[in-house]
Design a protein around this motif. Sequence first.
Motif, PDB file in Angstrom:
ATOM      1  N   LEU A 269       0.823  -1.213   0.000  1.00  0.00           N
ATOM      2  CA  LEU A 269       0.000   0.000   0.000  1.00  0.00           C
ATOM      3  C   LEU A 269       0.854   1.259   0.000  1.00  0.00           C
ATOM      4  N   TYR A 270       2.041   1.182   0.585  1.00  0.00           N
ATOM      5  CA  TYR A 270       2.917   2.367   0.601  1.00  0.00           C
ATOM      6  C   TYR A 270       4.326   1.907   0.919  1.00  0.00           C
ATOM      7  N   SER A 271       5.315   2.633   0.363  1.00  0.00           N
ATOM      8  CA  SER A 271       6.715   2.334   0.651  1.00  0.00           C
ATOM      9  C   SER A 271       7.565   3.537   0.254  1.00  0.00           C
ATOM     10  N   ASN A 272       8.587   3.834   1.040  1.00  0.00           N
ATOM     11  CA  ASN A 272       9.544   4.882   0.667  1.00  0.00           C
ATOM     12  C   ASN A 272      10.921   4.279   0.385  1.00  0.00           C
ATOM     13  N   CYS A 273      10.934   2.953   0.065  1.00  0.00           N
ATOM     14  CA  CYS A 273      12.198   2.284  -0.218  1.00  0.00           C
ATOM     15  C   CYS A 273      12.005   1.300  -1.374  1.00  0.00           C
ATOM     16  N   ASP A 274      13.098   0.979  -2.033  1.00  0.00           N
ATOM     17  CA  ASP A 274      13.071  -0.015  -3.123  1.00  0.00           C
ATOM     18  C   ASP A 274      13.905  -1.227  -2.709  1.00  0.00           C
ATOM     19  N   SER A 275      15.165  -1.160  -3.059  1.00  0.00           N
ATOM     20  CA  SER A 275      16.044  -2.287  -2.728  1.00  0.00           C
ATOM     21  C   SER A 275      16.258  -2.418  -1.227  1.00  0.00           C
ATOM     22  N   ALA A 276      16.181  -1.287  -0.501  1.00  0.00           N
ATOM     23  CA  ALA A 276      16.405  -1.344   0.949  1.00  0.00           C
ATOM     24  C   ALA A 276      15.345  -2.198   1.627  1.00  0.00           C
ATOM     25  N   CYS A 277      14.123  -2.173   1.087  1.00  0.00           N
ATOM     26  CA  CYS A 277      13.057  -2.961   1.695  1.00  0.00           C
ATOM     27  C   CYS A 277      13.381  -4.455   1.657  1.00  0.00           C
ATOM     28  N   GLU A 278      14.005  -4.893   0.595  1.00  0.00           N
ATOM     29  CA  GLU A 278      14.299  -6.307   0.453  1.00  0.00           C
ATOM     30  C   GLU A 278      15.332  -6.766   1.470  1.00  0.00           C
TER      31      GLU A 278
END
Length: 453
Positions: A94-103
Amino acid sequence: MSQPSLVGLVVRRIAFFAALAMLAQLAGIFLEYWSDNETLERYAIGTETEALARGVSDEKGRAAFQLPPDLRARYGGENSGYVVRVRTAAGVQLYSNCDSACETLFPQIDVAPLVFWMRQVKPGEPLQVAGGRVVVEQPEPVMIEIAVIDDHDGMMARAFAQEVIDHMLLPMSLMLVFVLGATIFSVAQSLRPVQDAARKVAQLDPRAESASLPTADMPREIAEFTQAVNAAFERAAELMRSQRLLTSAISHEVRTPLAVARLELEKIADPRARKVEEDLEALNHLVEQLTDLARVESARLATFEEIDPATLAGQVVGDLADLVYRAGKSIVFAEKGAKPFKGHPALVENALRNLIENAVRHTPEGAEIRVEVGPGAVLAVIDDGGRRASPAAELASGAGRGLGLKIVARIAAIHCAAFDWRRVPESGVVAKLDFAPKQATSGPAAVPARQSR
């Protein structure tokens, strides 16, 4: 300076020790959280995900998320030091302020969400932690996951402060309010008998046979103090009874020998006998004053009745006019709107007689004595002797050694009246008795004595 209230003292001390207890508890919480990183991190994740959960909403049976306005600066962009991902149980982001960092920071998005999870990104200080929890169950489970890489916004400190407010300040404040309220109520109820006793002490007449305070319903410590007060009143009453007995005995035993001595002196035709007669007259006057004093101390307040001051003063002036004129002085009576009052007629007459006789004795020949009644319940004796005689002459004449003014002061106290004796440059000496009812509950009024003669 007024004495502090016992209730105030107790409340201040309870508040002081409660503040010490709150400081001690604050120190304990500080040590617990700042010495146990895991506890602080767990609470920070719980507090922050709860704040982000305000952005979760229901749109047509599906979960939706919008970043709360007050958190946009922290989670609104990349590389802010704070990472967030909001997803559903079905793996919809639904929402995220990260790309690769989230993984690298969070579990795979298709992994079934856990109720709560947490792990340290990097051990040691400063704290770096990642974690998440399910914040809502309807319309579908939603998990908010966050990671703190660089806490430049002080999120950990604010979480700690919120923990202090939620788990210490609010509970302790409520407890303090209830404890203080209960303390004030309890102390006030316990002191009520003491306050009643204080009012009764002020109204007690030591001359009364039942001059004592009740000790029922009092705390033991206060009851012991009250019993000591009662014992003191009993000793004072016994002293007054002995004084009255002695005064009465002296006046009656001396009166007869004085009368016999005066009769014998009248038979002696010698100037020295006349001088002794004058001394005996002064001694006889002293005995009469002692008798008056014994009568005053034996008077009872229950004998009060309505007095017309104009009638009483007129009668006294008529009775003493011959004495005044034989002393080479004059007397004037003036009525100035007098009003009746309650009192002991014999005692009030005695007081007025003493004031007039005092003026006759201590004013030079030719002085004028003025007796005024009113306005209201006021009796006044004014003489111009203060303008004719100097203070040195007054002192040399033995002024101030009689019992007259003391008797008047005692009669005033019995009536709760005001007695004032002063020298007025324009009028001479003014002696005033004011029998108007006083708004007081402290028993006999204090009698001002600016001067005596």
